[in-house]
Scaffold this active site. Sequence first.
Site, PDB file in Angstrom:
ATOM      1  N   GLY A  48       0.764  -1.243   0.000  1.00 53.73           N
ATOM      2  CA  GLY A  48       0.000   0.000   0.000  1.00 53.73           C
ATOM      3  C   GLY A  48       0.794   1.291   0.000  1.00 53.73           C
ATOM      4  O   GLY A  48       0.315   2.313  -0.472  1.00 53.73           O
ATOM      5  N   GLU A 102       3.774   4.038   6.154  1.00 57.35           N
ATOM      6  CA  GLU A 102       2.573   3.203   6.003  1.00 57.35           C
ATOM      7  C   GLU A 102       1.520   3.961   5.206  1.00 57.35           C
ATOM      8  O   GLU A 102       1.503   5.193   5.188  1.00 57.35           O
ATOM      9  CB  GLU A 102       2.069   2.829   7.412  1.00 57.35           C
ATOM     10  CG  GLU A 102       0.797   2.021   7.486  1.00 57.35           C
ATOM     11  CD  GLU A 102       0.859   0.650   6.836  1.00 57.35           C
ATOM     12  OE1 GLU A 102       1.214   0.569   5.644  1.00 57.35           O
ATOM     13  OE2 GLU A 102       0.511  -0.336   7.517  1.00 57.35           O
ATOM     14  N   ASP A 103       0.663   3.206   4.515  1.00 59.81           N
ATOM     15  CA  ASP A 103      -0.399   3.864   3.753  1.00 59.81           C
ATOM     16  C   ASP A 103      -1.504   4.380   4.657  1.00 59.81           C
ATOM     17  O   ASP A 103      -1.963   5.511   4.523  1.00 59.81           O
ATOM     18  CB  ASP A 103      -0.966   2.930   2.667  1.00 59.81           C
ATOM     19  CG  ASP A 103      -1.409   1.569   3.195  1.00 59.81           C
ATOM     20  OD1 ASP A 103      -1.233   1.287   4.403  1.00 59.81           O
ATOM     21  OD2 ASP A 103      -1.944   0.766   2.403  1.00 59.81           O
ATOM     22  N   ASP A 106      -5.521   2.127  10.625  1.00 58.09           N
ATOM     23  CA  ASP A 106      -6.947   1.915  10.866  1.00 58.09           C
ATOM     24  C   ASP A 106      -7.093   1.525  12.339  1.00 58.09           C
ATOM     25  O   ASP A 106      -7.050   2.388  13.204  1.00 58.09           O
ATOM     26  CB  ASP A 106      -7.379   0.818   9.879  1.00 58.09           C
ATOM     27  CG  ASP A 106      -8.860   0.585   9.809  1.00 58.09           C
ATOM     28  OD1 ASP A 106      -9.525   1.239   9.011  1.00 58.09           O
ATOM     29  OD2 ASP A 106      -9.356  -0.286  10.552  1.00 58.09           O
ATOM     30  N   PHE A 155     -14.236   3.091   4.075  1.00 57.48           N
ATOM     31  CA  PHE A 155     -13.285   2.367   3.237  1.00 57.48           C
ATOM     32  C   PHE A 155     -12.906   3.207   2.020  1.00 57.48           C
ATOM     33  O   PHE A 155     -13.754   3.758   1.345  1.00 57.48           O
ATOM     34  CB  PHE A 155     -13.881   1.026   2.788  1.00 57.48           C
ATOM     35  CG  PHE A 155     -12.862   0.154   2.131  1.00 57.48           C
ATOM     36  CD1 PHE A 155     -11.927  -0.536   2.887  1.00 57.48           C
ATOM     37  CD2 PHE A 155     -12.805   0.050   0.742  1.00 57.48           C
ATOM     38  CE1 PHE A 155     -10.959  -1.322   2.271  1.00 57.48           C
ATOM     39  CE2 PHE A 155     -11.837  -0.730   0.123  1.00 57.48           C
ATOM     40  CZ  PHE A 155     -10.921  -1.418   0.891  1.00 57.48           C
ATOM     41  N   ILE A 156     -11.604   3.293   1.763  1.00 56.24           N
ATOM     42  CA  ILE A 156     -11.125   4.102   0.643  1.00 56.24           C
ATOM     43  C   ILE A 156     -10.190   3.283  -0.265  1.00 56.24           C
ATOM     44  O   ILE A 156      -9.642   2.258   0.162  1.00 56.24           O
ATOM     45  CB  ILE A 156     -10.375   5.353   1.144  1.00 56.24           C
ATOM     46  CG1 ILE A 156      -9.262   4.964   2.138  1.00 56.24           C
ATOM     47  CG2 ILE A 156     -11.300   6.332   1.844  1.00 56.24           C
ATOM     48  CD1 ILE A 156      -7.951   5.447   1.711  1.00 56.24           C
TER      49      ILE A 156
HETATM   50  P1  IMP Z   1      -4.915  -1.842  10.818  1.00 54.55           P
HETATM   51  O1  IMP Z   1      -3.992  -2.970  11.155  1.00 54.55           O
HETATM   52  O2  IMP Z   1      -6.338  -2.132  11.273  1.00 54.55           O
HETATM   53  O3  IMP Z   1      -4.451  -0.496  11.294  1.00 54.55           O
HETATM   54  O4  IMP Z   1      -5.072  -1.809   9.256  1.00 54.55           O
HETATM   55  C1  IMP Z   1      -4.077  -1.324   8.462  1.00 54.55           C
HETATM   56  C2  IMP Z   1      -4.065  -1.984   7.106  1.00 54.55           C
HETATM   57  O5  IMP Z   1      -5.376  -2.300   6.624  1.00 54.55           O
HETATM   58  C3  IMP Z   1      -3.479  -0.993   6.133  1.00 54.55           C
HETATM   59  O6  IMP Z   1      -2.089  -1.190   6.024  1.00 54.55           O
HETATM   60  C4  IMP Z   1      -4.232  -1.281   4.858  1.00 54.55           C
HETATM   61  O7  IMP Z   1      -3.521  -2.238   4.106  1.00 54.55           O
HETATM   62  C5  IMP Z   1      -5.545  -1.856   5.299  1.00 54.55           C
HETATM   63  N1  IMP Z   1      -6.633  -0.852   5.285  1.00 54.55           N
HETATM   64  C6  IMP Z   1      -7.207  -0.247   6.344  1.00 54.55           C
HETATM   65  N2  IMP Z   1      -8.174   0.607   5.976  1.00 54.55           N
HETATM   66  C7  IMP Z   1      -8.218   0.549   4.617  1.00 54.55           C
HETATM   67  C8  IMP Z   1      -9.027   1.228   3.612  1.00 54.55           C
HETATM   68  O8  IMP Z   1      -9.925   2.052   3.893  1.00 54.55           O
HETATM   69  N3  IMP Z   1      -8.759   0.898   2.319  1.00 54.55           N
HETATM   70  C9  IMP Z   1      -7.796   0.012   1.958  1.00 54.55           C
HETATM   71  N4  IMP Z   1      -7.019  -0.636   2.864  1.00 54.55           N
HETATM   72  C10 IMP Z   1      -7.231  -0.378   4.174  1.00 54.55           C
HETATM   73 MG    MG Z   2      -0.964  -1.821   4.361  1.00 54.09          MG
END
Ligand code: IMP
Ligand code: MG
Length: 178
Positions: A48, A102-103, A106, A155-156
């Site tokens: 990402g 990081e992209d 969440d 979600f994006i």
């Molecule tokens: P976390 O571990 O819940 O913080 O999620 C992080 C990972 O989930 C990111 O590195 C993304 O790859 C993916 N992610 C979270 N939200 C989105 C979104 O809205 N669109 C696409 N990928 C997402």
């Molecule tokens: Mg990611």
Amino acid sequence: MDTIKILDKKFALSISERDILAAIDNVAQNMNRDLKGANPLFVAILNGSFMFAADLMKRLDFPCQISFVKLASYYGTTSTNNVLELVGLSENLNGRTVVIVEDIVDSGLTMTKVIDLLKSRGAGKILISTLLFKPSALKHDLKLNYVAKEIPNDFIVGYGLDYDGYGRNLKDIYTVVK
Ligand code: IMP
Ligand code: MG
């Protein structure tokens, strides 16, 4: 185009390329101020973060290195716990200032795991930079040092981020239409 379709979902334009790049300019300015002389290693999390990493690096004016890694998860043979590993990181991290790229953050679970893995590899100061942050989705105790943009918990896709592997090539960011 203001709305697009990817697989079964509709998405509407939410952050233009221009706004993304302005937000990255701002992060880069802060890094240029803070990290001069720190000789940091940027660790970009694939897939990402590839566009963010490229546009960010072009704006940095101090000596630094970058490595692209993947977070791989597999099941150990003797345990039911799944094991996480950072693939592609060959640099010696001992005492090094590491900046994670990081992209999106969440829930913050991925970041928590990446930090643990970098610590176990001997990293010194660990800083987090993320293009996007969903504050209302955060469930882990994390300090984010550089956030380009905060967004709502929707979600994006686009600018590196995907829906089922698609949409990473879009230069703008789109939000799912519910
Ligand atoms: P976390 O571990 O819940 O913080 O999620 C992080 C990972 O989930 C990111 O590195 C993304 O790859 C993916 N992610 C979270 N939200 C989105 C979104 O809205 N669109 C696409 N990928 C997402
Ligand atoms: Mg990611």
